[in-house]
Design a protein around this motif. Structure first.
Motif, PDB file in Angstrom:
ATOM      1  N   TYR A  28       0.968  -1.384   0.053  1.00  0.00           N
ATOM      2  CA  TYR A  28      -0.103  -0.013   0.121  1.00  0.00           C
ATOM      3  C   TYR A  28       1.006   1.208  -0.075  1.00  0.00           C
ATOM      4  CZ  TYR A  28      -3.977  -3.024   0.729  1.00  0.00           C
ATOM      5  OH  TYR A  28      -4.739  -4.138   0.534  1.00  0.00           O
ATOM      6  N   CYS A  56      -6.600  -8.249   4.071  1.00  0.00           N
ATOM      7  CA  CYS A  56      -6.312  -7.076   3.185  1.00  0.00           C
ATOM      8  C   CYS A  56      -7.965  -6.716   2.571  1.00  0.00           C
ATOM      9  CB  CYS A  56      -5.441  -7.447   1.865  1.00  0.00           C
ATOM     10  SG  CYS A  56      -3.844  -7.626   2.027  1.00  0.00           S
ATOM     11  N   GLU A  60      -8.937  -2.716   3.051  1.00  0.00           N
ATOM     12  CA  GLU A  60      -9.277  -1.917   1.996  1.00  0.00           C
ATOM     13  C   GLU A  60     -10.631  -1.408   2.136  1.00  0.00           C
ATOM     14  OE1 GLU A  60      -8.706  -3.466  -1.682  1.00  0.00           O
ATOM     15  OE2 GLU A  60      -6.561  -4.118  -1.569  1.00  0.00           O
ATOM     16  N   LYS A  64     -11.886   2.838   2.080  1.00  0.00           N
ATOM     17  CA  LYS A  64     -12.810   3.074   1.325  1.00  0.00           C
ATOM     18  C   LYS A  64     -14.098   3.871   2.137  1.00  0.00           C
ATOM     19  CE  LYS A  64     -12.218  -0.018  -2.301  1.00  0.00           C
ATOM     20  NZ  LYS A  64     -12.652  -1.512  -3.054  1.00  0.00           N
TER      21      LYS A  64
END
Length: 76
Positions: A28, A56, A60, A64
């Motif tokens: 990342y 992961c 993520e 978001k």
């Protein structure tokens, strides 16, 4: 363009669902400390004895939901 060997390693890391802090930080593009902090806030850490794995997918999703995406027009 990256070398074929480097590309194979990068693609292997991206397909992993669980990574250690060092791998995730590289994946990342952030410092290991910042990755660890965000992963803990995302409740994406799984401790197995003395090893910690970060999911992961959960990481993520948290990114978001929590952080704003910057577009080209906003930086002006």
């Amino acid at each position: 363009m990256s070398k074929p060997r480097e590309r194979a390693v990068i693609e292997d890391v991206i397909t992993k669902r669980y990574v250690r802090y060092g791998e995730g930080a590289k994946l990342y593009s952030m410092s290991e400390n910042k990755f660890q902090i965000v992963a803990k806030k995302a409740n994406a850490c799984y401790k197995i004895d003395r090893m910690v794995l970060v999911n992961c997918d959960e990481f993520e999703d948290y990114l978001k939901r929590t952080y704003k995406i910057i577009t080209n027009t906003e930086g002006r």
